[in-house]
Every structure is written in C-alpha cells, then in structure tokens.
Design a protein around this motif. Sequence first.
Motif, PDB file in Angstrom:
ATOM      1  N   TRP A 252       0.739  -1.059  -0.103  1.00  0.00           N
ATOM      2  CA  TRP A 252       0.108  -0.032   0.017  1.00  0.00           C
ATOM      3  C   TRP A 252       0.849   1.307  -0.003  1.00  0.00           C
ATOM      4  O   TRP A 252       0.316   2.334  -0.189  1.00  0.00           O
ATOM      5  CB  TRP A 252      -0.937   0.009   1.326  1.00  0.00           C
ATOM      6  CG  TRP A 252      -0.216  -0.021   2.514  1.00  0.00           C
ATOM      7  CD1 TRP A 252       0.333  -1.305   3.038  1.00  0.00           C
ATOM      8  CD2 TRP A 252       0.427   0.912   3.548  1.00  0.00           C
ATOM      9  NE1 TRP A 252       0.790  -1.026   4.281  1.00  0.00           N
ATOM     10  CE2 TRP A 252       1.083   0.323   4.526  1.00  0.00           C
ATOM     11  CE3 TRP A 252      -0.006   2.313   3.090  1.00  0.00           C
ATOM     12  CZ2 TRP A 252       1.518   1.142   5.223  1.00  0.00           C
ATOM     13  CZ3 TRP A 252       0.933   3.131   4.262  1.00  0.00           C
ATOM     14  CH2 TRP A 252       1.276   2.429   5.285  1.00  0.00           C
TER      15      TRP A 252
ATOM     16  N   THR B  93      -7.741  -0.722   0.966  1.00  0.00           N
ATOM     17  CA  THR B  93      -8.177  -0.021  -0.383  1.00  0.00           C
ATOM     18  C   THR B  93      -9.563   0.823  -0.189  1.00  0.00           C
ATOM     19  O   THR B  93     -10.051   0.723   1.225  1.00  0.00           O
ATOM     20  CB  THR B  93      -8.685  -1.259  -1.530  1.00  0.00           C
ATOM     21  OG1 THR B  93      -9.853  -1.848  -0.970  1.00  0.00           O
ATOM     22  CG2 THR B  93      -7.632  -1.827  -1.845  1.00  0.00           C
ATOM     23  N   TYR B 128      -5.215   2.334  -3.140  1.00  0.00           N
ATOM     24  CA  TYR B 128      -4.875   2.794  -1.889  1.00  0.00           C
ATOM     25  C   TYR B 128      -4.984   4.029  -1.536  1.00  0.00           C
ATOM     26  O   TYR B 128      -4.608   5.009  -2.534  1.00  0.00           O
ATOM     27  CB  TYR B 128      -3.532   2.239  -1.512  1.00  0.00           C
ATOM     28  CG  TYR B 128      -3.534   0.427  -1.443  1.00  0.00           C
ATOM     29  CD1 TYR B 128      -3.871   0.082  -0.111  1.00  0.00           C
ATOM     30  CD2 TYR B 128      -2.986  -0.195  -2.272  1.00  0.00           C
ATOM     31  CE1 TYR B 128      -4.041  -1.408  -0.045  1.00  0.00           C
ATOM     32  CE2 TYR B 128      -2.909  -1.527  -2.148  1.00  0.00           C
ATOM     33  CZ  TYR B 128      -3.572  -2.078  -1.077  1.00  0.00           C
ATOM     34  OH  TYR B 128      -3.349  -3.380  -0.870  1.00  0.00           O
TER      35      TYR B 128
END
Lengths: 254, 243
Positions: A252, B93, B128
């Motif tokens: 991420w 996410t 993200y």
Amino acid sequence: MKKQSARRSTHLAWSALSIVVLVAAWQVAASFSDPRLLPGPGRVGATLVAAGLDGSLFTNIGITLARVFASFVLAMTIGSAIGIALGRVVLLNRFFDPWLILFLNLPALVIIILCYIWLGLTEVAAIIAVAINKIPNVAVTLREGGRALDRDLLEMASVYRIGRWRTLRHVILPQLTPYFMGAVRSGLALVWKIVLVVELLGRGSGVGFVIGSAFQLFDVSTILAYALAFVAVIQMIEFLILQPCERRLNRWRR
Amino acid sequence: MAAMTGLEIEIDDKTYAPLASAPTRRIFDGFQLTVDPGAFVCLLGPSGIGKTTLLNMISGLDTDYSGRIEFRGEPRPRMGYVFQTPRLLPWRTVLENILLPLPSTEAARRTAVNLLTDMGMSDTQDIYPERLSLGMQRRVALARAFALEPDILLMDEPFVSLDETTADKLRDLLIEMLAQRPVTVLFVTHDSRDAIRMASRIIVLSGSPAHAVKDIQVGLSHGERLDKGAIEAFRGRFLAQSQ
C-alpha cells in the motif's frame, strides 16, 4: 521494472564477487597455516558433502530449525503481547520497566543454565530458555510500536464502533507491522545463535551439539562446514520468506 | 431510510486542564443547543473556539465534561463523522475503508459499491488512499460516513485545504447526497459562505467560554444557494459583523 531488475542483477554480481574474494582470501590464509587449525575451502567443502551424503547434516539442521521455529514463535507471541500492553498502558509500563531492563541484561548463558537446572535437561527447558532470551527484545520493539499508534485512526475506529476485533485487525496490527518485522529480523539472527548454545549445553542433537562434539575432537573442518551450512539456511529464510512477506505487507505504500 | 434523530445538548462545564505554562481554558459554561430531527445545523465561529470539542463530545470521543447530551428518537444513534483530515486507513483500499464500519455481508458490500458509483468513484474502489488526491480522499471519507446510513452526521470542516473548484464539487455532492439520504447534520466551519450555502440553520459561536451570539434560520431556496450574489446578500444582512 526493467531498470529495477537491472539494478538487482548488478547487486547480485557485486555480492558474488565479494564472496569469491572472501573464499580466495580464506584459501590463501589456509595455505599458510596448519590444516588442522584452518582447513581450506576445499576440505571444508568435502566435509560438507560427506555430512550431506550420510544425512547427518540435514537431520541436525532440521532439528535445530525446529527448535529455532518453536522458540521463535513462542517469543514473538509472548513478547508482542507484553510489548503492546506496555506501550498502551502507562501504569503497566512504569511498573514493569525495571523487570524488562533486568531481563534485557541477564546473560543468555545464565538463563539457559537456570532453565536446565529448574526444568531438567529437556526439550521444553531448551525452548523456554531461548524464548526467555528473546522475549525482552521483542517487547521493547513492540512497546515503541504501541506508543506510536495513530490516535486519529483509533478515534475513527471508536466513533464508527467497529469493535475490538476489527480495530485490532485493521487499525492496530497494520501499524505495528514495521515494528513486528524489525523484531522478526533481529529475532531470527539472535534466536538461532542462542539455540546453538542451548544445544551445546544440554541436548544430544542439532547443529550446536555437533559443533560441541567437533570441539572435543578438534575437528575444525566440521565446525566450519556446519556453521556455513546453517548461515546459508538462515539467509534462504530471509530471501524466500521474510522479504516476499515484507513486500506483500508494504504494497500500500506509495 | 433511517429514523430522524434530534439532539439536546446542555454543557454545564467543559474545561481544558492547564498545559505547561498555558492557563486553564474554559470552553463551555452553560451552553445549550437543541437540534431538530433532519436539520442541517452549521456551527460557525473562529478556530479554537471549541467547535471540534463540541463534535467530539457529541460523538462520545470526549467524555470529560459535565452536562448531558441526549438523542431524541434513537438513544444510541448511528453516527457518521467526517473529520478535518480524511482519517482513512492507508493500508486498506478505498472499498475496504468504506466497508470497515459495515457488517460483513454481501448486501453491505453492494451498498458500498453502489454508493461509490453514485459518487462517481467506481474506478477507485481498489486503490490505496494515499495514491488519491486530497479531494478524492475527502470524498471517500464522506462515502464512509454515508455508507452506514447514519442517524446523525457530524462534519468538521470537511472542505478545508482544498482548492475552490474541488471544494465546490464536494459541496454539491454533499447536497445531492443529503437529498437522497436525509439525515440530521451538524456541520462545523469558519467559512460563512459554506454555512449559507448548505445549512438550514446557522449558529454563530463567539467568546470564551463559547456561546451562541446568533441563531439564524436560513430560508434560501435551492436556486438561491447556487447564486453567489444571493449568498453574499444573505451574508451582508445577517453575518456582517461576526466575520
């Protein structure tokens, strides 16, 4: 992507060169000394192959790895729980901080000997001894993580009433990941070294035991062969398990 | 549709303990506010006056005060809180962030996906948050608040640090969302244009401890709210001295 793989292969080339030079230096040093004190790479290699062919290398490394794994899991679990609790609750930390400092500074050897005396020369004693050596380090690292938790996100979790389990899984644990991975890294390096000492002192199998016997027989070649094989195994764990794991956990990040 | 929930607030005393050399700060002293179900109430006032503190007390984050906050209709209402910063989980996410407060059912997932589509963000669901612009992140925070079908929506300057165009788009989006999903709103801002454009009632806070110096019903039509001139005229008439 191409650039990255190119960089990786240059990196590999440098590592290979570095190892070749080290082996060459070892060969040179060996040729000037008594082969019983410092056997050369060829002789150590032959010992390695022989130990591999009769299976003793793999059984002993397997046994040691099992002990590393058991005590590592035990230490990470207990150490993380203690560390997070200390990082979150000021009063707990104030009270237990001196204990932590005591255990951090207690020599590994003392813990190992006391465990063997109190629990007997058993497998359980060996694994507990290694775990106790590692727990304070894990706790200290995770305590930092517990202190650094983002208050904004915890407030968000509380307003949205997502519950304890979801808060732990989605809000708290991801923030602790870097600290946890740090503890895993330094843990792996520390634990396997202590496992060898534990095996040397009170077990009848494993790499530490073999190295202990080789010491009695003045067999430097076996000592080096086992040490190098085990270093290679630990590096494989780093490359094949830890690094892919970390890459996945860091997906991420920008 | 969620049942409408009103609010009754009576803060007898809210004080911040002295920090280092700073003196004790009394934020509220005998502060009262009643919010009707379905109202869009704007709390308008300069920074540092205690607007965020009030929202935190309503949301239950801050319990260190004397007084009472009661909800009418629903004793434990579902609350959506849009904070000053988006407060999204960077390691989840967009869709996972919105699903976080929802039950793990297929129906909840569909609600969230539909909401993202309604808000024009269907293509971002697997991204993200840190890869999105601040405007988009705020949009996701808004979606998260609406997804749980709240009884009360608390908003703390949700449009600050955005450029005017992006902020305007978000304002329009909020108005549109509220038309489809009515909810009681408490909106905190220091921007009176923001307030006039959206609120049904504006409460101007001032002083220390804070008290309401004005309580204005905004009777503008939808068309007038989109008209900059009408907003400026309203501002001149009611809020001239306060800003």
